[in-house]
Write a protein that holds these residues in place. Structure first.
Motif, PDB file in Angstrom:
ATOM      1  N   PRO A 288      41.644  41.016  10.916  1.00 41.73           N
ATOM      2  CA  PRO A 288      42.033  42.379  11.328  1.00 41.73           C
ATOM      3  C   PRO A 288      43.174  42.413  12.334  1.00 41.73           C
ATOM      4  O   PRO A 288      43.976  43.351  12.330  1.00 41.73           O
ATOM      5  CB  PRO A 288      40.741  42.959  11.916  1.00 41.73           C
ATOM      6  N   ILE A 289      43.265  41.382  13.195  1.00 41.65           N
ATOM      7  CA  ILE A 289      44.381  41.322  14.142  1.00 41.65           C
ATOM      8  C   ILE A 289      45.687  41.123  13.380  1.00 41.65           C
ATOM      9  O   ILE A 289      46.701  41.778  13.655  1.00 41.65           O
ATOM     10  CB  ILE A 289      44.185  40.180  15.161  1.00 41.65           C
ATOM     11  N   HIS A 290      45.665  40.230  12.388  1.00 39.99           N
ATOM     12  CA  HIS A 290      46.862  40.009  11.577  1.00 39.99           C
ATOM     13  C   HIS A 290      47.251  41.262  10.809  1.00 39.99           C
ATOM     14  O   HIS A 290      48.443  41.578  10.671  1.00 39.99           O
ATOM     15  CB  HIS A 290      46.624  38.855  10.600  1.00 39.99           C
ATOM     16  N   ILE A 291      46.267  41.988  10.294  1.00 42.08           N
ATOM     17  CA  ILE A 291      46.571  43.225   9.566  1.00 42.08           C
ATOM     18  C   ILE A 291      47.310  44.196  10.482  1.00 42.08           C
ATOM     19  O   ILE A 291      48.351  44.762  10.109  1.00 42.08           O
ATOM     20  CB  ILE A 291      45.281  43.862   9.009  1.00 42.08           C
ATOM     21  N   MET A 292      46.789  44.408  11.693  1.00 42.89           N
ATOM     22  CA  MET A 292      47.441  45.340  12.621  1.00 42.89           C
ATOM     23  C   MET A 292      48.840  44.852  13.002  1.00 42.89           C
ATOM     24  O   MET A 292      49.781  45.641  13.101  1.00 42.89           O
ATOM     25  CB  MET A 292      46.574  45.542  13.864  1.00 42.89           C
ATOM     26  N   LYS A 293      48.977  43.533  13.203  1.00 43.12           N
ATOM     27  CA  LYS A 293      50.289  42.967  13.536  1.00 43.12           C
ATOM     28  C   LYS A 293      51.298  43.249  12.419  1.00 43.12           C
ATOM     29  O   LYS A 293      52.413  43.725  12.685  1.00 43.12           O
ATOM     30  CB  LYS A 293      50.144  41.460  13.763  1.00 43.12           C
ATOM     31  N   TYR A 294      50.915  42.969  11.185  1.00 42.62           N
ATOM     32  CA  TYR A 294      51.862  43.142  10.077  1.00 42.62           C
ATOM     33  C   TYR A 294      52.009  44.602   9.654  1.00 42.62           C
ATOM     34  O   TYR A 294      52.940  44.927   8.917  1.00 42.62           O
ATOM     35  CB  TYR A 294      51.467  42.251   8.897  1.00 42.62           C
ATOM     36  N   MET A 295      51.126  45.466  10.154  1.00 44.11           N
ATOM     37  CA  MET A 295      51.345  46.900   9.988  1.00 44.11           C
ATOM     38  C   MET A 295      52.374  47.419  10.982  1.00 44.11           C
ATOM     39  O   MET A 295      52.929  48.491  10.805  1.00 44.11           O
ATOM     40  CB  MET A 295      50.032  47.662  10.163  1.00 44.11           C
ATOM     41  N   GLY A 296      52.605  46.643  12.091  1.00 44.03           N
ATOM     42  CA  GLY A 296      53.691  47.010  12.991  1.00 44.03           C
ATOM     43  C   GLY A 296      53.385  47.028  14.475  1.00 44.03           C
ATOM     44  O   GLY A 296      54.287  47.225  15.288  1.00 44.03           O
ATOM     45  N   ILE A 297      52.113  46.828  14.894  1.00 41.92           N
ATOM     46  CA  ILE A 297      51.827  46.956  16.322  1.00 41.92           C
ATOM     47  C   ILE A 297      52.493  45.848  17.132  1.00 41.92           C
ATOM     48  O   ILE A 297      52.713  44.742  16.645  1.00 41.92           O
ATOM     49  CB  ILE A 297      50.309  46.995  16.617  1.00 41.92           C
ATOM     50  N   GLU A 298      52.799  46.175  18.383  1.00 43.10           N
ATOM     51  CA  GLU A 298      53.354  45.196  19.321  1.00 43.10           C
ATOM     52  C   GLU A 298      52.436  44.981  20.521  1.00 43.10           C
ATOM     53  O   GLU A 298      52.544  43.974  21.216  1.00 43.10           O
ATOM     54  CB  GLU A 298      54.736  45.663  19.800  1.00 43.10           C
ATOM     55  N   LYS A 299      51.540  45.962  20.756  1.00 38.83           N
ATOM     56  CA  LYS A 299      50.605  45.869  21.875  1.00 38.83           C
ATOM     57  C   LYS A 299      49.192  46.149  21.367  1.00 38.83           C
ATOM     58  O   LYS A 299      48.988  46.970  20.476  1.00 38.83           O
ATOM     59  CB  LYS A 299      50.983  46.848  22.984  1.00 38.83           C
ATOM     60  N   LEU A 300      48.217  45.450  21.966  1.00 40.79           N
ATOM     61  CA  LEU A 300      46.828  45.562  21.551  1.00 40.79           C
ATOM     62  C   LEU A 300      45.942  45.804  22.768  1.00 40.79           C
ATOM     63  O   LEU A 300      46.006  45.047  23.745  1.00 40.79           O
ATOM     64  CB  LEU A 300      46.387  44.277  20.835  1.00 40.79           C
ATOM     65  N   ILE A 301      45.137  46.863  22.705  1.00 40.88           N
ATOM     66  CA  ILE A 301      44.128  47.127  23.738  1.00 40.88           C
ATOM     67  C   ILE A 301      42.774  46.721  23.162  1.00 40.88           C
ATOM     68  O   ILE A 301      42.346  47.244  22.140  1.00 40.88           O
ATOM     69  CB  ILE A 301      44.114  48.614  24.141  1.00 40.88           C
ATOM     70  N   VAL A 302      42.140  45.757  23.816  1.00 41.07           N
ATOM     71  CA  VAL A 302      40.858  45.228  23.345  1.00 41.07           C
ATOM     72  C   VAL A 302      39.764  45.698  24.292  1.00 41.07           C
ATOM     73  O   VAL A 302      39.849  45.474  25.507  1.00 41.07           O
ATOM     74  CB  VAL A 302      40.882  43.683  23.320  1.00 41.07           C
ATOM     75  N   THR A 303      38.732  46.352  23.760  1.00 47.95           N
ATOM     76  CA  THR A 303      37.630  46.805  24.603  1.00 47.95           C
ATOM     77  C   THR A 303      36.321  46.193  24.129  1.00 47.95           C
ATOM     78  O   THR A 303      36.194  45.767  22.982  1.00 47.95           O
ATOM     79  CB  THR A 303      37.509  48.342  24.614  1.00 47.95           C
ATOM     80  N   ASN A 304      35.357  46.151  25.027  1.00 48.58           N
ATOM     81  CA  ASN A 304      34.046  45.627  24.667  1.00 48.58           C
ATOM     82  C   ASN A 304      32.984  46.186  25.599  1.00 48.58           C
ATOM     83  O   ASN A 304      33.293  46.736  26.665  1.00 48.58           O
ATOM     84  CB  ASN A 304      34.033  44.090  24.706  1.00 48.58           C
ATOM     85  N   ALA A 305      31.739  46.049  25.180  1.00 52.36           N
ATOM     86  CA  ALA A 305      30.598  46.249  26.064  1.00 52.36           C
ATOM     87  C   ALA A 305      30.186  44.888  26.584  1.00 52.36           C
ATOM     88  O   ALA A 305      30.106  43.925  25.822  1.00 52.36           O
ATOM     89  CB  ALA A 305      29.451  46.902  25.291  1.00 52.36           C
ATOM     90  N   ALA A 306      29.948  44.767  27.882  1.00 50.71           N
ATOM     91  CA  ALA A 306      29.670  43.464  28.478  1.00 50.71           C
ATOM     92  C   ALA A 306      28.556  43.569  29.504  1.00 50.71           C
ATOM     93  O   ALA A 306      28.297  44.637  30.076  1.00 50.71           O
ATOM     94  CB  ALA A 306      30.936  42.910  29.147  1.00 50.71           C
ATOM     95  N   GLY A 307      27.913  42.438  29.732  1.00 47.35           N
ATOM     96  CA  GLY A 307      26.904  42.353  30.781  1.00 47.35           C
ATOM     97  C   GLY A 307      27.553  41.983  32.100  1.00 47.35           C
ATOM     98  O   GLY A 307      28.403  41.097  32.165  1.00 47.35           O
ATOM     99  N   GLY A 308      27.162  42.655  33.167  1.00 49.62           N
ATOM    100  CA  GLY A 308      27.720  42.361  34.477  1.00 49.62           C
ATOM    101  C   GLY A 308      27.105  41.109  35.076  1.00 49.62           C
ATOM    102  O   GLY A 308      25.882  41.002  35.193  1.00 49.62           O
ATOM    103  N   VAL A 309      27.948  40.150  35.426  1.00 52.25           N
ATOM    104  CA  VAL A 309      27.522  38.914  36.084  1.00 52.25           C
ATOM    105  C   VAL A 309      27.816  38.987  37.581  1.00 52.25           C
ATOM    106  O   VAL A 309      27.022  38.545  38.410  1.00 52.25           O
ATOM    107  CB  VAL A 309      28.230  37.694  35.454  1.00 52.25           C
TER     108      VAL A 309
END
Length: 271
Positions: free
Chosen positions: A95-116
């Motif tokens: 999916p990252i490659h798909i977005m790259k070859y569709m034209g994106i130059e910047k990626l915002i990655v979000t997640n749910a995480a446990g606080g350590v």
């Protein structure tokens, strides 16, 4: 995954979407509602795309959503594909490659995480400044195609410093108390043990989760600038005397939804 298979997937999506997105956003568990705010929306289900599997996790719609947000052409992954679902790492790269070859130059990655980090609280948003890969594997293992990226990519600036500064300034503008820290990826699907969480803290981790690192490694390999944001949905095992469950992750994500949405929208507007 070789470039030929990647381009088969890209061509399928290009036949559905006739414009070039400039920003990609991966929406983690419980954060997918931001995709509902996209204008001129076009949805493409993962399972319809050649070589892409179906997402099987609750809270993940499992589709690309293309359209406009804050005047920018964007593509959002409404839910992601995880290593613990049984997919090889190369599938997580697609999916990252798909977005790259569709034209994106910047990626915002979000997640749910446990606080350590014990100074964090459920509902905090953390800008990722670096990561530790405890999956002990890498989506770039195998034959490298120089047309996609270098054999030995540099990840000393995996999370782009300019984008981190932008997110910080917008957090201040919106009066959002953003945390900063190191994200640690475990494979899952079990939550971490109290001993594992203590180890992560000793090694310098501030939050722990089951995703993101493969996305970022692939993004850096193919030349994208990355911003990472974790929603601290629960305190990791051993910090509070209570069991962990996925419903708590979704519940906390829903509580922080409006703050998260405002932050990401403003970042997109200012990129």
């Amino acid at each position: 995954m070789n470039l030929e298979k990647i381009m088969e997937s890209v061509e399928f999506v290009k036949n559905k979407v006739k414009y070039i997105p400039e920003i990609g956003i991966i929406l983690g568990s419980g954060l997918g509602d931001l995709a509902e705010e996209i204008e001129e929306k076009i949805c493409v289900k993962y399972e319809d795309i050649p070589h892409m599997p179906k997402s099987t996790v609750a809270g993940h719609a499992g589709q690309f959503v293309f359209g406009k947000l804050e005047g920018k052409d964007v593509v959002m992954m409404q839910g992601r594909i995880h290593f613990y679902e049984g997919h090889p790492m190369e599938v997580l790269a697609l999916p990252i490659h798909i977005m790259k070859y569709m034209g994106i130059e910047k990626l915002i990655v979000t997640n749910a995480a446990g606080g350590v980090n014990k100074e964090f609280n459920p509902g905090d948003l953390m800008i990722i400044t670096d990561h530790i890969n405890f999956a002990f594997t890498n989506p770039l293992i195998g034959k490298n195609d120089e047309k996609i990226g270098p054999r030995f990519p540099d990840v000393s600036n995996a999370y782009d410093k300019d984008l981190v500064e932008l997110a910080e300034s917008i957090g201040n503008k919106l009066n959002v108390n953003l945390k900063k820290g190191v994200y640690v990826m475990m494979t899952g699907p079990t939550y971490e043990t109290p001993a594992e969480v203590n180890m992560v803290r000793i090694l310098g981790g501030d939050a722990v989760g089951m995703s993101t690192v493969p996305d970022v490694l692939v993004a850096k390999h193919c030349g994208l600038k990355v911003l990472g944001i974790s929603c601290i949905t629960n305190m990791a095992a051993g910090i509070l005397d209570q069991p962990l469950c996925h419903s708590e992750v979704i519940e906390t994500s829903n509580k922080v939804k409006s703050t998260f949405t405002s932050l990401v929208r403003e970042i997109i507007k200012n990129i």
